[in-house]
Write an enzyme that holds these catalytic residues in place. Sequence first.
Site, PDB file in Angstrom:
ATOM      1  N   HIS A 341      37.918  50.191  45.826  1.00 28.56           N
ATOM      2  CA  HIS A 341      38.389  50.062  44.438  1.00 28.56           C
ATOM      3  C   HIS A 341      39.466  51.092  44.139  1.00 28.56           C
ATOM      4  CE1 HIS A 341      34.593  47.715  43.807  1.00 28.56           C
ATOM      5  NE2 HIS A 341      35.452  46.982  43.124  1.00 28.56           N
ATOM      6  N   HIS A 381      42.625  46.227  35.803  1.00 27.76           N
ATOM      7  CA  HIS A 381      41.254  45.709  35.699  1.00 27.76           C
ATOM      8  C   HIS A 381      40.176  46.603  36.317  1.00 27.76           C
ATOM      9  CE1 HIS A 381      41.330  44.406  39.869  1.00 27.76           C
ATOM     10  NE2 HIS A 381      40.028  44.210  39.746  1.00 27.76           N
ATOM     11  N   ASP A 489      39.923  38.499  41.605  1.00 25.94           N
ATOM     12  CA  ASP A 489      39.209  39.730  41.887  1.00 25.94           C
ATOM     13  C   ASP A 489      38.322  39.602  43.130  1.00 25.94           C
ATOM     14  OD1 ASP A 489      38.450  42.318  41.354  1.00 25.94           O
ATOM     15  OD2 ASP A 489      36.944  41.790  39.850  1.00 25.94           O
ATOM     16  N   GLN A 540      28.314  38.212  54.050  1.00 25.41           N
ATOM     17  CA  GLN A 540      29.645  37.670  53.757  1.00 25.41           C
ATOM     18  C   GLN A 540      29.638  36.146  53.703  1.00 25.41           C
ATOM     19  OE1 GLN A 540      30.748  40.091  52.313  1.00 25.41           O
ATOM     20  NE2 GLN A 540      32.807  40.226  53.098  1.00 25.41           N
TER      21      GLN A 540
END
Length: 639
Positions: A341, A381, A489, A540
């Site tokens: 991030h 964001h 995102d 995943q």
Amino acid sequence: MYPLLGRCISRRSPCACVAVASPPDRRAVKDDSALAAAPAPGPTPAPAGRNGQLAKQGSLTIVRRSSGRARGRPPPGDEALDEVDMATDSLPPVDTPDACDKAALRLRCLLRQLEKGQVAAEVLQQNLMYATRVLEAVFIDETKDAGGCSAEADSPSASPHSRRAAAAGASAAASSSAAAPVQRRRLRTPVWARRLADDDDELSEVQPDAVPHEVREWLASTFTRQLATTRRSTDEKPKFRTVAHAIRAGIFVDRIYRRVNSSALMSFPPEVVKVLKTLDDWSFDIFGLSEAAQQQPVKFLGYDLINRYGIIHKFKVPPATLEAFLSRVEEGYCRYRNPYHNNLHAADVSHAVHYMLCQTGLMNWLTDLEIFATLVAALIHDFEHTGTTNNFHVMSGTDTALLYNDRAVLENHHVSAAFRLMRDDDCNILQSLTRDEFREFRALVIDTVLATDMSFHFQQLKTMRGLLSLAEPTVDKSKALSLVLHCCDIAHPAKRWELHQRWTALLLEEFFRQGDRERDLGLPFSPLCDRNNTLVAESQIGFIEFIVEPSLAVCSDMMETVLGPIMAGCKTDSAAGSIAEEGGPPVEHQTRRYTIKKPWSACLAENKRIWKEQAAKDAEARAQQQQQAEEATATTAEE
Ligand code: 5GP
Ligand code: MN
């Protein structure tokens, strides 16, 4: 195209200092008068560029916004002009593609009425006013005097329609210093300024007597500043030539201002410009951009996007303010040194949003302000992300969790901190927005960023699915853009494997670091955070199948639904999409559905396949390990 870039960044080239974005279509610009005054030409030629898409010209890129609605529709004949309602009270907003068509039609009608000598001054004035405001919203470049460096349009047959709908932004342009060439941007001159500045323009040809007094007054007060403040005595009428000269003088000053102003625009290293050329690819190399931009991807990508969509010009964002804002945003992303991030993720998500806006045609459904808000929302964001999840904030009782009462803790912080930053004068990119624009912008950014909280995911999808299943769905812009941002995102599993693999490793490292802290604090491990007991491949596959694939499916459906009516009549194989005939009923009853391209589908399938192979190998390795462990235990027991 490419040779131009080569020329422009070459130190020896005489035109090395400046390159600017070329007009959307040079030929069409020359033909401009035909739009307004010529008798109805034949059908609009098919565009060589991609409707509603980026047109690549020279080394630069200009985003065009258009609607396919009017495409191929021939202008009306003379008789039809007599039937046009000339009322101006319900015309579309001036910066919409529809407005261009309406304005052109009004101008044709006025000419016909003038020829017949039956035009009412009020109708003339109101319609001219509207047409002028439409023209002011459309821009071309100012390349003629760029030392031979101007970018030639590479698509001479691009449609006047798409040109009329051109957005204002020029993309990266080049300049160079003696040591290292750099790219420099310049804004383009509005169409009206260029045409009025031309000595052979139609103003010169108009006989002064043919221009009514009101029109002179109006021209003078609209295009020149001097007459708006210095009141003339009522009997002193402005001479038309004088007004035309004043207009030209104003344009001259405007050009000088732009030239001085453009020198303050941000410089782009040539490596960055090179990487940005592939910005339209779904699997754009964001890591490559970051490297070229010396770990400042937010600054360069953010600036390019905001400029590309014409936002700098449209909302009068001072270039230095934008640069300062983006630099501070970038710093905020780097504060906690997160593996995932960080500024790179912000740039990656912003890129995906750009793809959705531009390559699906979504931008044609949005206003400039909505595009501005969407881009800024993407950029901020995850601003000042702590590298830990909302769950961690709540469980460990951080100040931020306390501040936001455990609800969307991080998301509330991202958006709040970003608006706080924009309150600083030197970072206030919203300084020229009106009060209403600011309120709308702020509401949209808050809504879309808060909706990136993963805990809203299922509800968000369910609501949108329900809406789309209605016979005549009306999709709220805020909901639509929230879904777009949410999808972007979580889009890296839908990009090519090399990118997705890198992102996965970075995200898991961040999760594992949180796990280490949880262990130290005596907290239970959050899911996927225990570095010794996490099944990466399996998780995943689950993330792709249960989260990413359904999200992108609903998002695609939503975009096709909202774009359908806009793109109707635009049968195209363009990058944006195409009108497909659905099977079933006989041809005349078939519904035609607009479909967007979905480059993510193939990537998702491929990534899933690779993860499944990996999962099988991992399972085998675990079975072997277990067997060895059991054998070792048995041996020990025997001994
Ligand atoms: P963000 O935190 O970036 O605003 O929201 C995206 C969230 O989606 C991440 O925090 C993370 O929980 C989840 N996410 C994104 N990429 C992946 C991935 O590859 N695997 C998993 N399991 N979750 C992901
Ligand atoms: Mn994110």
